[in-house]
Design a protein around this motif. Structure first.
Motif, PDB file in Angstrom:
ATOM      1  N   PRO A 186       0.815  -1.220   0.000  1.00  0.00           N
ATOM      2  CA  PRO A 186       0.000   0.000   0.000  1.00  0.00           C
ATOM      3  C   PRO A 186       0.851   1.274   0.000  1.00  0.00           C
ATOM      4  O   PRO A 186       0.338   2.349  -0.289  1.00  0.00           O
ATOM      5  N   LEU A 187       2.144   1.148   0.284  1.00  0.00           N
ATOM      6  CA  LEU A 187       3.014   2.332   0.236  1.00  0.00           C
ATOM      7  C   LEU A 187       3.522   2.579  -1.182  1.00  0.00           C
ATOM      8  O   LEU A 187       4.258   3.539  -1.419  1.00  0.00           O
ATOM      9  N   GLY A 188       3.168   1.706  -2.104  1.00  0.00           N
ATOM     10  CA  GLY A 188       3.571   1.924  -3.495  1.00  0.00           C
ATOM     11  C   GLY A 188       4.849   1.185  -3.843  1.00  0.00           C
ATOM     12  O   GLY A 188       5.142   0.124  -3.297  1.00  0.00           O
ATOM     13  N   THR A 189       5.601   1.785  -4.758  1.00  0.00           N
ATOM     14  CA  THR A 189       6.830   1.166  -5.267  1.00  0.00           C
ATOM     15  C   THR A 189       8.031   1.711  -4.522  1.00  0.00           C
ATOM     16  O   THR A 189       8.029   2.886  -4.124  1.00  0.00           O
ATOM     17  N   SER A 190       9.050   0.908  -4.353  1.00  0.00           N
ATOM     18  CA  SER A 190      10.306   1.372  -3.781  1.00  0.00           C
ATOM     19  C   SER A 190      10.735   2.663  -4.485  1.00  0.00           C
ATOM     20  O   SER A 190      10.862   2.685  -5.709  1.00  0.00           O
ATOM     21  N   PRO A 191      10.936   3.767  -3.738  1.00  0.00           N
ATOM     22  CA  PRO A 191      11.344   5.028  -4.377  1.00  0.00           C
ATOM     23  C   PRO A 191      12.641   4.880  -5.168  1.00  0.00           C
ATOM     24  O   PRO A 191      12.814   5.514  -6.203  1.00  0.00           O
ATOM     25  N   ARG A 192      13.547   4.050  -4.694  1.00  0.00           N
ATOM     26  CA  ARG A 192      14.792   3.855  -5.446  1.00  0.00           C
ATOM     27  C   ARG A 192      14.530   3.195  -6.793  1.00  0.00           C
ATOM     28  O   ARG A 192      15.167   3.522  -7.797  1.00  0.00           O
ATOM     29  N   ALA A 193      13.589   2.254  -6.800  1.00  0.00           N
ATOM     30  CA  ALA A 193      13.244   1.604  -8.067  1.00  0.00           C
ATOM     31  C   ALA A 193      12.595   2.616  -9.011  1.00  0.00           C
ATOM     32  O   ALA A 193      12.894   2.658 -10.205  1.00  0.00           O
ATOM     33  N   LEU A 194      11.721   3.453  -8.453  1.00  0.00           N
ATOM     34  CA  LEU A 194      11.054   4.473  -9.280  1.00  0.00           C
ATOM     35  C   LEU A 194      12.046   5.466  -9.850  1.00  0.00           C
ATOM     36  O   LEU A 194      11.967   5.844 -11.024  1.00  0.00           O
ATOM     37  N   ALA A 195      13.006   5.881  -9.003  1.00  0.00           N
ATOM     38  CA  ALA A 195      14.019   6.824  -9.471  1.00  0.00           C
ATOM     39  C   ALA A 195      14.843   6.188 -10.583  1.00  0.00           C
ATOM     40  O   ALA A 195      15.166   6.827 -11.597  1.00  0.00           O
ATOM     41  N   ALA A 196      15.165   4.922 -10.411  1.00  0.00           N
ATOM     42  CA  ALA A 196      15.942   4.220 -11.439  1.00  0.00           C
ATOM     43  C   ALA A 196      15.153   4.135 -12.740  1.00  0.00           C
ATOM     44  O   ALA A 196      15.697   4.285 -13.841  1.00  0.00           O
ATOM     45  N   LEU A 197      13.851   3.916 -12.603  1.00  0.00           N
ATOM     46  CA  LEU A 197      13.001   3.825 -13.793  1.00  0.00           C
ATOM     47  C   LEU A 197      12.998   5.161 -14.542  1.00  0.00           C
ATOM     48  O   LEU A 197      13.133   5.217 -15.764  1.00  0.00           O
ATOM     49  N   ARG A 198      12.883   6.253 -13.771  1.00  0.00           N
ATOM     50  CA  ARG A 198      12.832   7.577 -14.400  1.00  0.00           C
ATOM     51  C   ARG A 198      14.156   7.931 -15.052  1.00  0.00           C
ATOM     52  O   ARG A 198      14.193   8.591 -16.083  1.00  0.00           O
ATOM     53  N   ALA A 199      15.244   7.482 -14.444  1.00  0.00           N
ATOM     54  CA  ALA A 199      16.574   7.836 -14.962  1.00  0.00           C
ATOM     55  C   ALA A 199      17.045   6.867 -16.047  1.00  0.00           C
ATOM     56  O   ALA A 199      18.106   7.053 -16.632  1.00  0.00           O
TER      57      ALA A 199
END
Ligand SMILES: *Cc1c(COP(=O)(O)O)cnc(C)c1O
Length: 374
Positions: free
Chosen positions: A46-59
């Motif tokens: 419920p907290l969503g996706t790992s922020p590090r994974a999201l940042a990696a996806l964006r970069a």
């Protein structure tokens, strides 16, 4: 009657039904025209996706026109280091479901059998029947047991014979949330014939209290017939990207790798999984939130006379003491998606994923509304 291509499908495949996933939010929006919907049906974070994974996806600036690294060299090395095993002991999968299927294709087939517990993950019989293996379902522990509806390891052991290719165990188990004591699994591994694979599915292991989490590293060194599976679909919040892996002896991993698709894990999934592996902060926050919210949900449900199965996962399965399908439908109309368990032969139970405090409140309010009007 004229034979058709359907006659080519073997009996195992004919016996199957398509897996029914938790209802997607978009489906319910379309069907009922609701705009505020919460989904507590598929044990997502419920907290969503790992922020590090999201940042990696964006970069991400990799070459999408190229095939991904089919061997998954870097990610495999990272996972291996984390578990203190050789990279040759790791099998990467398109979700951990992929590993379950690979194990079935290697170790099961006509004339073989898979042993599973009643009330365990629906995918085990699917992958076993898909290769025309027999499925031996062992009754779960009774409602008066210390671990009601949990796996009965003694009874499971008794059903193993020389044709048993795989025993599927899940701890914590879905859909019950029940778990196996580490010492009991160890004794089981010692007793199982060396010719039978024990597949220990740890999709929810991160949510267990650490004292209860088994030391699979030691087991992998001792038991060459053990496969442990992990997923990034639950606590890492990457269900849509599809990534999971298996740990085993290198001999077993070699077989699994021989039959997997050459590029079974996509480039973005590997890229994000590598980043997520470093996200200790997110994992800690996810565990803390789940532990607190799980106990408060159990308390609230129990106070309503709804008995909860013991859970060390990120969901709770509770007894509605009435047919749960009408409650499930009524909750949909309130914009709350949970999981009915009739397909698991638990027609009076519902499974609810532990959400955020706000989502859980909304679920409980909706539950009160539908029960009062039932
Ligand atoms: C959710 C779940 C999985 C994860 O499947 P993925 O293919 O990795 O998304 C595996 N096993 C169990 C018991 C589960 O509940």
């Amino acid at each position: 009657m004229t034979a058709t291509v359907s006659d080519q499908a073997h009996d195992g495949i004919r016996s199957l039904h398509t897996y029914v996933p938790g209802k997607p939010i978009e489906d319910l929006k379309r069907e009922l025209g609701l705009d505020s919907i919460i989904k507590l049906a598929s044990n997502e974070n419920p907290l969503g996706t790992s922020p590090r994974a999201l940042a990696a996806l964006r970069a991400f600036d990799g070459d999408l026109y190229r095939y991904p690294d089919g061997s998954g060299f870097e990610l495999k090395a990272k996972i291996a280091a984390r578990h203190g095993v050789e990279p040759s002991c790791v099998t990467l999968g398109n979700g951990s479901n992929d590993i379950l299927e690979l194990a079935a294709r290697v170790f099961l087939g006509p004339g073989k059998n898979a042993v599973v517990s009643q009330y365990s993950f629906a995918v085990y019989p699917i992958v076993a029947r898909a290769v025309n293996a027999e499925v031996r379902e062992v009754p779960a522990l009774g409602s008066a047991a210390d671990m009601p509806c949990g796996h009965d390891l003694e009874a499971i052991q008794a059903r193993i014979d020389e044709h048993t290719g795989v025993v599927f165990l899940a701890s914590p188990n879905n859909p019950t949330g029940t778990w196996l004591a580490a010492a009991a699994v160890e004794a089981f591994l010692e007793a199982v014939p060396a010719t039978t694979v024990v597949l220990l599915d740890q999709a929810y292991v991160e949510y267990q209290t650490s004292a209860e989490q088994p030391d699979v590293h030691a087991w992998l060194a001792r038991f060459p017939n053990l496969i442990v599976t992990r997923t990034f679909s639950k606590i890492y919040g990457m269900a849509a990207l599809r990534f999971g892996y298996g740990l085993s002896s290198s001999d077993v991993a070699d077989y699994l790798n021989r039959i997997r698709q050459p590029f079974n894990v996509n480039m973005l999934a590997m890229h994000c999984a590598a980043a997520a592996l470093d996200d200790d902060d997110f994992i800690e926050r996810s565990i803390a939130s789940n532990t607190a919210e799980r106990s408060s949900l159990v308390r609230e449900l129990t106070a309503r006379g709804l008995d909860c199965l013991p859970s060390q996962a990120n969901f709770i399965t509770f007894d509605c003491h009435q047919a749960s399908a009408p409650l499930y439908d009524a909750l949909l109309h309130e914009g709350v998606i949970v999981r009915p368990l009739a397909s698991y032969d638990m027609p009076e139970h519902l499974r609810v994923t532990v959400g955020t405090a706000e989502e859980n409140r909304r679920f409980l309010d909706a539950l009160d509304t539908v029960r009062n009007s039932a």
